[in-house]
Motif scaffolding. Sequence first.
Motif, PDB file in Angstrom:
ATOM      1  N   SER A  66      41.608 -65.747  97.345  1.00  0.00           N
ATOM      2  CA  SER A  66      41.682 -66.057  96.022  1.00  0.00           C
ATOM      3  C   SER A  66      41.381 -65.004  95.077  1.00  0.00           C
ATOM      4  CB  SER A  66      41.129 -67.349  95.825  1.00  0.00           C
ATOM      5  OG  SER A  66      40.159 -67.297  94.545  1.00  0.00           O
ATOM      6  N   LYS A  67      40.219 -64.254  95.568  1.00  0.00           N
ATOM      7  CA  LYS A  67      39.795 -63.036  94.931  1.00  0.00           C
ATOM      8  C   LYS A  67      40.933 -61.914  95.023  1.00  0.00           C
ATOM      9  CE  LYS A  67      35.441 -63.148  95.412  1.00  0.00           C
ATOM     10  NZ  LYS A  67      34.161 -62.758  96.363  1.00  0.00           N
ATOM     11  N   VAL A  68      41.355 -61.622  96.347  1.00  0.00           N
ATOM     12  CA  VAL A  68      42.435 -60.627  96.709  1.00  0.00           C
ATOM     13  C   VAL A  68      43.729 -60.765  95.835  1.00  0.00           C
ATOM     14  CG1 VAL A  68      43.852 -59.751  98.538  1.00  0.00           C
ATOM     15  CG2 VAL A  68      41.401 -59.985  99.049  1.00  0.00           C
ATOM     16  N   SER A  69      43.931 -62.103  95.836  1.00  0.00           N
ATOM     17  CA  SER A  69      45.163 -62.297  95.233  1.00  0.00           C
ATOM     18  C   SER A  69      45.332 -62.207  93.660  1.00  0.00           C
ATOM     19  CB  SER A  69      45.696 -63.827  95.422  1.00  0.00           C
ATOM     20  OG  SER A  69      44.917 -64.867  94.807  1.00  0.00           O
ATOM     21  N   ARG A  70      44.090 -62.489  93.042  1.00  0.00           N
ATOM     22  CA  ARG A  70      43.936 -62.384  91.793  1.00  0.00           C
ATOM     23  C   ARG A  70      43.822 -60.856  91.469  1.00  0.00           C
ATOM     24  NH1 ARG A  70      40.600 -66.645  91.541  1.00  0.00           N
ATOM     25  NH2 ARG A  70      38.744 -65.233  91.348  1.00  0.00           N
ATOM     26  N   GLN A  71      43.318 -60.101  92.142  1.00  0.00           N
ATOM     27  CA  GLN A  71      43.155 -58.671  92.120  1.00  0.00           C
ATOM     28  C   GLN A  71      44.624 -57.953  92.429  1.00  0.00           C
ATOM     29  OE1 GLN A  71      40.399 -57.262  90.999  1.00  0.00           O
ATOM     30  NE2 GLN A  71      41.553 -55.364  90.998  1.00  0.00           N
ATOM     31  N   ASN A  72      45.344 -58.557  93.367  1.00  0.00           N
ATOM     32  CA  ASN A  72      46.732 -58.034  93.677  1.00  0.00           C
ATOM     33  C   ASN A  72      47.529 -58.149  92.448  1.00  0.00           C
ATOM     34  OD1 ASN A  72      49.615 -58.124  94.572  1.00  0.00           O
ATOM     35  ND2 ASN A  72      48.505 -57.924  96.682  1.00  0.00           N
ATOM     36  N   ILE A  73      47.660 -59.305  91.986  1.00  0.00           N
ATOM     37  CA  ILE A  73      48.490 -59.726  90.778  1.00  0.00           C
ATOM     38  C   ILE A  73      47.896 -58.844  89.565  1.00  0.00           C
ATOM     39  CG2 ILE A  73      49.081 -61.548  88.824  1.00  0.00           C
ATOM     40  CD1 ILE A  73      48.927 -63.675  91.181  1.00  0.00           C
ATOM     41  N   ARG A  74      46.586 -58.596  89.274  1.00  0.00           N
ATOM     42  CA  ARG A  74      45.943 -57.710  88.298  1.00  0.00           C
ATOM     43  C   ARG A  74      46.706 -56.379  88.402  1.00  0.00           C
ATOM     44  NH1 ARG A  74      40.208 -58.916  87.783  1.00  0.00           N
ATOM     45  NH2 ARG A  74      41.017 -60.737  86.985  1.00  0.00           N
ATOM     46  N   ASP A  75      46.483 -55.807  89.677  1.00  0.00           N
ATOM     47  CA  ASP A  75      47.006 -54.401  89.897  1.00  0.00           C
ATOM     48  C   ASP A  75      48.542 -54.259  89.728  1.00  0.00           C
ATOM     49  OD1 ASP A  75      44.176 -53.911  90.471  1.00  0.00           O
ATOM     50  OD2 ASP A  75      44.726 -53.895  92.560  1.00  0.00           O
ATOM     51  N   THR A  76      49.233 -55.156  90.266  1.00  0.00           N
ATOM     52  CA  THR A  76      50.708 -54.894  90.130  1.00  0.00           C
ATOM     53  C   THR A  76      51.117 -54.886  88.688  1.00  0.00           C
ATOM     54  OG1 THR A  76      50.973 -56.325  92.123  1.00  0.00           O
ATOM     55  CG2 THR A  76      53.077 -55.807  90.802  1.00  0.00           C
ATOM     56  N   HIS A  99      49.146 -53.994  86.212  1.00  0.00           N
ATOM     57  CA  HIS A  99      48.682 -53.096  85.358  1.00  0.00           C
ATOM     58  C   HIS A  99      49.498 -51.698  85.556  1.00  0.00           C
ATOM     59  CE1 HIS A  99      44.264 -51.339  84.569  1.00  0.00           C
ATOM     60  NE2 HIS A  99      45.074 -50.914  83.703  1.00  0.00           N
ATOM     61  N   GLN A 100      49.860 -51.565  86.755  1.00  0.00           N
ATOM     62  CA  GLN A 100      50.722 -50.369  86.988  1.00  0.00           C
ATOM     63  C   GLN A 100      52.072 -50.321  85.900  1.00  0.00           C
ATOM     64  OE1 GLN A 100      51.752 -50.701  91.006  1.00  0.00           O
ATOM     65  NE2 GLN A 100      49.779 -50.567  91.728  1.00  0.00           N
ATOM     66  N   LYS A 101      52.565 -51.415  85.639  1.00  0.00           N
ATOM     67  CA  LYS A 101      53.523 -51.493  84.768  1.00  0.00           C
ATOM     68  C   LYS A 101      53.141 -51.207  83.289  1.00  0.00           C
ATOM     69  CE  LYS A 101      57.802 -51.924  85.268  1.00  0.00           C
ATOM     70  NZ  LYS A 101      58.287 -51.324  86.274  1.00  0.00           N
ATOM     71  N   LEU A 102      51.777 -51.101  82.949  1.00  0.00           N
ATOM     72  CA  LEU A 102      51.537 -50.829  81.517  1.00  0.00           C
ATOM     73  C   LEU A 102      51.235 -49.279  81.383  1.00  0.00           C
ATOM     74  CD1 LEU A 102      49.052 -53.726  81.426  1.00  0.00           C
ATOM     75  CD2 LEU A 102      51.226 -53.803  80.352  1.00  0.00           C
ATOM     76  N   ASP A 103      51.662 -49.094  80.074  1.00  0.00           N
ATOM     77  CA  ASP A 103      51.269 -47.421  79.649  1.00  0.00           C
ATOM     78  C   ASP A 103      50.089 -47.032  80.095  1.00  0.00           C
ATOM     79  OD1 ASP A 103      53.623 -47.578  78.659  1.00  0.00           O
ATOM     80  OD2 ASP A 103      52.955 -47.795  76.496  1.00  0.00           O
ATOM     81  N   ALA A 104      49.653 -45.830  80.478  1.00  0.00           N
ATOM     82  CA  ALA A 104      48.257 -45.292  80.910  1.00  0.00           C
ATOM     83  C   ALA A 104      47.290 -45.447  79.720  1.00  0.00           C
ATOM     84  CB  ALA A 104      48.205 -44.031  81.305  1.00  0.00           C
ATOM     85  N   ASP A 105      48.026 -45.489  78.545  1.00  0.00           N
ATOM     86  CA  ASP A 105      46.909 -45.485  77.249  1.00  0.00           C
ATOM     87  C   ASP A 105      46.679 -46.812  76.840  1.00  0.00           C
ATOM     88  OD1 ASP A 105      49.361 -45.707  76.367  1.00  0.00           O
ATOM     89  OD2 ASP A 105      49.216 -43.967  74.621  1.00  0.00           O
ATOM     90  N   THR A 106      47.281 -47.823  77.395  1.00  0.00           N
ATOM     91  CA  THR A 106      47.126 -49.118  76.981  1.00  0.00           C
ATOM     92  C   THR A 106      45.685 -49.522  76.920  1.00  0.00           C
ATOM     93  OG1 THR A 106      49.001 -49.948  78.047  1.00  0.00           O
ATOM     94  CG2 THR A 106      47.855 -51.653  77.180  1.00  0.00           C
ATOM     95  N   PRO A 107      45.002 -49.895  75.903  1.00  0.00           N
ATOM     96  CA  PRO A 107      43.693 -50.333  75.720  1.00  0.00           C
ATOM     97  C   PRO A 107      43.329 -51.411  76.915  1.00  0.00           C
ATOM     98  CG  PRO A 107      44.449 -50.478  73.543  1.00  0.00           C
ATOM     99  CD  PRO A 107      45.705 -50.333  74.606  1.00  0.00           C
ATOM    100  N   GLU A 108      42.120 -51.115  77.483  1.00  0.00           N
ATOM    101  CA  GLU A 108      41.712 -52.004  78.559  1.00  0.00           C
ATOM    102  C   GLU A 108      41.738 -53.588  78.243  1.00  0.00           C
ATOM    103  OE1 GLU A 108      40.180 -52.082  82.096  1.00  0.00           O
ATOM    104  OE2 GLU A 108      41.626 -50.726  81.964  1.00  0.00           O
ATOM    105  N   ILE A 109      41.250 -53.869  77.027  1.00  0.00           N
ATOM    106  CA  ILE A 109      41.320 -55.365  76.654  1.00  0.00           C
ATOM    107  C   ILE A 109      42.424 -56.009  76.331  1.00  0.00           C
ATOM    108  CG2 ILE A 109      40.901 -54.876  73.977  1.00  0.00           C
ATOM    109  CD1 ILE A 109      39.557 -57.856  75.892  1.00  0.00           C
TER     110      ILE A 109
END
Lengths: 182, 182
Positions: free
Chosen positions: A118-128, A130-140
């Motif tokens: 469940s941890k790995v899958s949340r991280q996986n969804i998050r990373d996927t 994340h990659q689609k967002l502009d690099a300068d998107t604020p973290e929050i």
Amino acid sequence: MQDLRVIKTKMTIENAFAELILEKGLDAVKIVDVTNRAKVDRHTFYRHYKNKNDLMDHMIADFFGEFAELIEKQPPFSIGYQSSDKLTQFLINDLAPFISSKQHILRVAQQELSATFSKVSRQNIRDTIHQKLDADTPEIEVYIIIGICTALMQYVVDHKTTPTKEAVLKTLNDLNAFTTLG
Amino acid sequence: MQDLRVIKTKMTIENAFAELILEKGLDAVKIVDVTNRAKVDRHTFYRHYKNKNDLMDHMIADFFGEFAELIEKQPPFSIGYQSSDKLTQFLINDLAPFISSKQHILRVAQQELSATFSKVSRQNIRDTIHQKLDADTPEIEVYIIIGICTALMQYVVDHKTTPTKEAVLKTLNDLNAFTTLG
């Protein structure tokens, strides 16, 4: 790239497997139940999977693979100026129907698998995402976009249906009513 | 209602315990480490907890208790007309500082505890927030509010700091830029 017919066969088997797990629990499910439900013969099954554990692993890996492909196809999206409409379109037109077609698999993942998964899958969804967002998107902002995507996913899993476009749009529209900067 | 001094002592012990788990792992932490770090004597410790497992159980239960109290104190909030500002105020002024003060405990919960706990805790957080929303709040809105709250909580846990008020407001404001109904 796999043959489309092969992909469809595997999807049918994996969906049947997930349905059966939800109906009678992982331990009680036999390969013959899966082949009966999916309407495939044993040969076909064993061409793709070694055994029940292998089927479980493939089912989860295929889910993440297809999720990554779905995200890959999108134009970059962020909440900011001119692109939040893309986010809404993505939620309604892409993410909700995809999760709806995979709801049994997600339900199995939430009910049967370990904390590590469940941890790995949340991280996986998050990373996927994340990659689609502009690099300068604020973290929050990254966190809040991912929070909204996972909220929609959880809604579909819990309600076994997708929300209406109007309800999602209304929620996102209402979010900043009466918020003021400063 | 417990004596405020007792509550403070327990908070100090539980925070020290969480810090030590993150530093050296649950198995390696001894009660004497906890009492040293918290600067309390053994008598005080054993007045409140039977042993390490009991301390873990109390730490988690106290977290949920305090979280429920925090939510209890809020005026009802929903995304809708006239009240989304309350949501923003809650996120910035209440939820972020609370999670920040509990970040070690949340990090322990995410790293050390079982899938069952992680499921129960998500459900607990969801139910607590849900009770605060108008009964006629559309379900998808409930999910999205909870998604935003948990996104903020995860941000604080991961970054060990609270986001700025401006960044949260900007994100919520941008969310509906260029979204249109219909």
